[in-house]
Structures are given as C-alpha cells and as structure tokens.
Write an enzyme that holds these catalytic residues in place. Structure first.
Site, mmCIF file in Angstrom:
data_model
loop_
_atom_site.group_PDB
_atom_site.id
_atom_site.type_symbol
_atom_site.label_atom_id
_atom_site.label_comp_id
_atom_site.label_asym_id
_atom_site.label_seq_id
_atom_site.Cartn_x
_atom_site.Cartn_y
_atom_site.Cartn_z
ATOM 1 N N HIS A 83 9.537 -73.847 57.874
ATOM 2 C CA HIS A 83 9.920 -73.293 59.181
ATOM 3 C C HIS A 83 8.996 -72.157 59.589
ATOM 4 C CE1 HIS A 83 12.330 -69.762 57.597
ATOM 5 N NE2 HIS A 83 12.542 -70.577 56.576
ATOM 6 N N ASP A 85 9.783 -70.207 62.187
ATOM 7 C CA ASP A 85 10.559 -69.109 62.784
ATOM 8 C C ASP A 85 10.861 -68.063 61.720
ATOM 9 O OD1 ASP A 85 12.482 -70.883 61.516
ATOM 10 O OD2 ASP A 85 14.092 -69.941 62.668
ATOM 11 N N GLU A 149 15.202 -72.782 61.708
ATOM 12 C CA GLU A 149 15.896 -72.722 60.421
ATOM 13 C C GLU A 149 16.778 -71.489 60.331
ATOM 14 O OE1 GLU A 149 16.921 -72.058 56.261
ATOM 15 O OE2 GLU A 149 15.816 -70.684 57.549
ATOM 16 N N GLU A 150 16.247 -70.372 60.793
ATOM 17 C CA GLU A 150 16.990 -69.115 60.658
ATOM 18 C C GLU A 150 18.194 -69.051 61.603
ATOM 19 O OE1 GLU A 150 16.499 -67.422 58.165
ATOM 20 O OE2 GLU A 150 14.375 -67.220 57.658
ATOM 21 N N HIS A 209 44.534 -43.107 73.934
ATOM 22 C CA HIS A 209 44.351 -41.746 73.433
ATOM 23 C C HIS A 209 45.025 -41.689 72.051
ATOM 24 C CE1 HIS A 209 44.771 -37.449 72.957
ATOM 25 N NE2 HIS A 209 44.049 -37.239 74.069
ATOM 26 N N THR A 311 38.434 -39.411 70.438
ATOM 27 C CA THR A 311 39.738 -39.680 69.846
ATOM 28 C C THR A 311 40.360 -40.900 70.511
ATOM 29 O OG1 THR A 311 40.557 -38.049 71.406
ATOM 30 C CG2 THR A 311 40.220 -37.311 69.133
ATOM 31 N N ARG A 324 29.336 -68.082 51.025
ATOM 32 C CA ARG A 324 28.357 -69.003 50.440
ATOM 33 C C ARG A 324 29.149 -70.034 49.662
ATOM 34 N NH1 ARG A 324 23.123 -68.540 52.571
ATOM 35 N NH2 ARG A 324 23.102 -66.422 53.385
ATOM 36 N N SER A 395 20.640 -70.739 51.529
ATOM 37 C CA SER A 395 20.920 -72.040 52.151
ATOM 38 C C SER A 395 19.721 -72.510 52.949
ATOM 39 C CB SER A 395 22.110 -71.918 53.108
ATOM 40 O OG SER A 395 23.180 -71.226 52.494
HETATM 41 N N1 BES Z 1 14.451 -69.495 52.764
HETATM 42 C C1 BES Z 1 15.797 -69.093 53.035
HETATM 43 C C2 BES Z 1 16.788 -69.679 52.057
HETATM 44 C C3 BES Z 1 16.626 -69.327 50.593
HETATM 45 C C4 BES Z 1 16.063 -68.143 50.183
HETATM 46 C C5 BES Z 1 17.102 -70.199 49.666
HETATM 47 C C6 BES Z 1 15.937 -67.847 48.847
HETATM 48 C C7 BES Z 1 17.012 -69.908 48.323
HETATM 49 C C8 BES Z 1 16.412 -68.723 47.912
HETATM 50 C C9 BES Z 1 16.162 -69.518 54.446
HETATM 51 O O1 BES Z 1 15.167 -69.228 55.372
HETATM 52 C C10 BES Z 1 17.385 -68.783 54.910
HETATM 53 O O2 BES Z 1 17.327 -67.593 55.049
HETATM 54 N N2 BES Z 1 18.441 -69.512 55.181
HETATM 55 C C11 BES Z 1 19.614 -68.994 55.796
HETATM 56 C C12 BES Z 1 20.325 -70.187 56.361
HETATM 57 C C13 BES Z 1 21.254 -69.912 57.494
HETATM 58 C C14 BES Z 1 20.617 -69.212 58.634
HETATM 59 C C15 BES Z 1 21.923 -71.203 57.952
HETATM 60 C C16 BES Z 1 20.479 -68.287 54.777
HETATM 61 O O3 BES Z 1 20.487 -68.665 53.591
HETATM 62 O O4 BES Z 1 21.142 -67.331 55.165
HETATM 63 MN MN MN Z 2 13.321 -69.800 54.713
HETATM 64 MN MN MN Z 3 15.395 -67.050 55.891
#
Ligand code: BES
Ligand code: MN
Ligand code: MN
Length: 454
Positions: A83, A85, A149-150, A209, A311, A324, A395
C-alpha cells in the site's frame, strides 16, 4: 545480483526518498493530488523496473496501481501486494524532522511511510529491477498496490471480486510486517482481525452548569468511563459474554514452540518506555499480541477540554473502542455482540448508541507450503539464519480476503522492525532492512520456481 544492488544502492535509496516526499495520507480528502501523484510514481517506476504493463485502476476511493511481468505460463505466478497510502502525521510537533522531508540519520530513513508501507513495497519494485537486469525473471509477477489499506481497504474487496482472472496467482507476497530483529529473521504466519466501534452516551438533553446540577443528574463522561471499565476484569480478560467463544485456543505444544522463539518481551515493552508488562493473565507478551484478542480505548472525549476551567456537565460523552481479533472470531459477529453488550450497559437515565467503523478478519497462513519453503530459503541465504514463524499482532484486511475470494494463501515476508515506530512520530526504516529486502525478494522467486518444479 549482489554487485548490481551494491552499485545501484544510492539510487535505490534516493528513489525511495522521492516516493516518501509525497504526502499520501489516505484519511484526508485533501490528499487527492498526493494520492494520484503517489500512484503515478509507482506506476512509472514499475515500468522503468521492467514491468510489461502498469496502469492506474480507478475505484470509488483512491486509485490502485496494477502491473505485470509475465514471463512464461508454465512458471509459478506471484501476486505482490502493498500500500502506498500512509497514516496521518499528528502529533506533528513530536517529529524531529518533518514527516514528508525524509532524513537519513544513523542508518535509518526517517519519514511517514518509510516502513509502513512505502519503503517495504518499494523493495518489490527494486527487486523486479534487479531480476530484470540479471536477465532471469524466474516467476510471473503481478503487482497490486492500493491507497486505502490504512482506512480499511473497503474498495479492494469488490475490485478483487471483479478481477479474479487478472489477479489469479499461486501465492500472494506481502512485505508489510516486521522481523524479530536484524539477527533474527522471521516470517509472519498470521494477523489479528479488527473490530472498531464508536460509542456515544447521552444523558441530559443539554450541557449544564455543574454547580446547579452537579450531584443531582447523571454525568455522561462519568457514566461512559464506568461502562468502559466494565469491559475488562482485573486479569485483563474481556468480560463481554460470548467474546471468547470462537477463539481458537492454541495447544500446549504450540505454546511450547512459541516460548522458544527468540523474542524478548521485556525488551519489546521497554523500547517504548514502559517497565511493567500488562495484559491477559497467564500469557506471555508474544502470546498477548499474537494469539490472544485485545480490547483498547483509542480515544475518549466530551465536555470541556479547552484552556482553563469550565464548570460543565456535558450532555454527551464519546469513545472509540477497538478489539484485535484472533482466529476464528468474526469481525461482524463480534461487532454485533459487543455493540449490543455496550448498549445494554447504559446506566439508568442514559442511552448509548454504538456505530461500527471498518473491520478486518483475522488470518493464518500455512508453513508447510512450497512458498513458505522458498521464503525460508531466501532468508537463510541473506540473513544466514532460518526465519522463525511468528504471528503478527496487526491487521491487513486484504490477506483474509485474498484467501476467501481468490483461494490464495499469503507469504508475509516483512523486513521492518517493531521499533520502526509505524503510525507514530519519527517513523523510520533501516537502510540495512531496505537493502536486505531487495536482496531477499529475488531469491524468493528463484526458490519458488525451483521448489515448484520438484
Ligand atoms: N502494516 C500494518 C499492519 C501490521 C503491522 C501487521 C505490523 C503486522 C505487524 C498495516 O498497515 C496497518 O496498520 N493495518 C491497520 C489495519 C486497519 C486500518 C484496518 C491496523 O492494523 O491497525
Ligand atoms: Mn501497512
Ligand atoms: Mn499501517
């Protein structure tokens, strides 16, 4: 090949720096120009590296880049995914050098996306160049680079569905994970899934308040904090009924194997300035991030957060909560289950509304495949050590989708380090890791072709 890499190393680095200068932050709609600039950069570089074709594929969101180097139908076909991005850069003031002005210091390239995933995906573009230059490309290679992806890869699943023939391959190859350390190569054999929720708790119908009403009406922030505290017990076990029902328990034998992995859990947490390990009782650090689910509050807000004191008892309080997931939890099922549970915890006089953001399914990949063997041999050649199979805690939504839609397993051959500070200020990628990647990937193709002939 090594001499070609050696003599072109400086250019490989300067091309990556050029790529890293493009602020392709996918969360921001203002990134449009940068997203197209990054996609075009990748497309052009694929063509220069020797791809037969490379083009931009429009989607409802940010564009994909698809390219091919097809040599011979009788050879194995590898689908490389990555990716372009990157994550937002905030908090900007904590960066030692600006995130999109890549800087090389003590053997690392510092920039947003250096490791996740621009640097790692660019390894594959340069690996193609290296192979092409050697005159022997041992496999057919397809490249699919996305810009979402992000933000959950929402447009990628339909794209894969609609382009099954184009994407057909024997194995998917991804560099978007880490190795244990530069002396301990590893192959990521699984990923955690993700369920991401936003919680809105409402109490009084307007801000009040806190002197007039304080003590007599429910405070939404206090109430929300109480609700969230109930989601885990003192042993850091998630208390949501049914949450663990489909968690695949790992056998004692497998846990014994995991315990042998040369991963230093204490060093892992100390590297981020924490001294005390914290997590589900009865599990090691590696198990906590690899084979066990987790629940975290990612953000919480409401009331007055500006300068000075006001306040006030706010009408509403909010939180972002994510989990996760591990095999065989389903992101949709957990979303249903947890949303209902959180809503049911609303204290008297309040209502809770839960909405879901994008999720991801967990994944496991086989270690008894020809492709795993090939990856293992490639690492052996370049690191002088057999890689260790290890589950990743993050992920990558497309990995389980490739399996579901195309029936293809993935090899996660990452070259980054956990200390690369991905998603954080001062993200970096080791020059060592970048070049090792460019050395290792061509060998993967070589061994895959050889192993496939057997
Ligand atoms: N490259 C990461 C995922 C990753 C990092 C997997 C290190 C294993 C070890 C990926 O770019 C990422 O950050 N994924 C997101 C997915 C989400 C946005 C659906 C994540 O894991 O938060
Ligand atoms: Mn990544
Ligand atoms: Mn990432």
């Amino acid at each position: 090949m090594t001499s070609y890499i050696e003599s072109n190393k400086d250019r490989f680095v300067s091309e990556l720096l050029e790529f890293l200068k493009i602020p392709s932050v996918s969360t921001e709609s203002s990134s449009k120009e940068a997203m197209y600039q990054a996609a075009n950069f990748v497309k052009e570089r694929l063509l220069q590296a020797g791809a037969d074709m490379a083009e931009i594929k429009e989607t409802k969101g940010w564009p994909m880049v698809y390219g091919e180097k097809m040599v011979d139908a009788s050879l194995p076909t590898v689908l490389v995914y990555g990716h372009y991005d990157v994550q937002p850069v905030d908090p900007l003031n904590l960066w030692k050098t600006p995130p999109f002005e890549p800087d090389i210091r003590d053997g690392y390239i510092y920039a947003r996306g250096a490791s996740d995933d621009k640097g790692q995906m660019y390894v594959h573009v340069k690996a193609l160049e290296v192979l092409n230059n050697s005159g022997d490309v041992p496999c057919n290679i397809k490249f699919l680079f996305e810009g979402e992806e992000e933000i959950g890869s929402d447009n990628l699943e339909p794209f894969v569905e609609e382009n099954k023939d184009m994407l057909a391959a024997d194995v998917v190859l991804i560099s978007d994970t880490s190795i244990i350390d530069n002396d301990t190569p590893s192959i990521t054999t699984g990923l955690r899934g993700l369920c991401y929720l936003e919680v809105e708790l409402t109490g009084p119908d307007r801000d009040l308040h806190s002197g007039l009403y304080g003590g007599a009406v429910v405070n939404p922030i206090n109430a929300l904090v109480a609700v969230l505290t109930k989601l885990k017990d003192e042993n850091h076990r998630i208390t949501i009924p049914g949450f663990y029902d489909s968690v695949a328990e790992v056998s004692e034998e497998e846990r014994k194997e995991m315990a042998k992995i040369p991963f230093d859990g204490q060093a892992f947490i100390e590297e981020v300035g924490v001294t005390v390990q914290s997590g589900e009782k009865g599990f090691s650090v590696l198990e906590r991030v690899g084979i066990r689910p987790s629940l975290d509050i990612n953000g919480i807000w409401g009331g007055y957060t500006g300068e000075g004191a006001k306040t006030v008892i706010p009408s509403k309080a909010y939180a972002k909560v994510s989990m996760r997931l591990v095999p065989n939890q389903s992101s949709d099922e957990i979303t249903q289950l947890v949303s209902k549970h959180i809503e049911s915890l609303a204290p008297e006089g309040t209502t809770i509304k839960v909405t879901a953001h994008h999720g991801a399914e967990p994944a496991v990949t086989p270690i008894d495949s020809v492709a795993y063997q090939a990856a293992s041999k490639a690492f052996m050649d370049t690191f002088g050590k057999n890689p260790v199979p290890v589950r990743g805690g993050g992920s990558i939504p497309i990995v389980p989708m490739f399996k579901k839609v195309l029936g293809i397993d993935t090899i996660m051959m990452g070259f980054g380090l956990d200390s690369d500070a991905i998603h954080s200020p001062n993200e970096r990628f080791g020059l060592f890791n970048y070049i090792k990647g460019i050395e290792t990937v061509p060998l993967f193709y070589k061994y895959l072709a050889e192993e496939s002939k057997k």
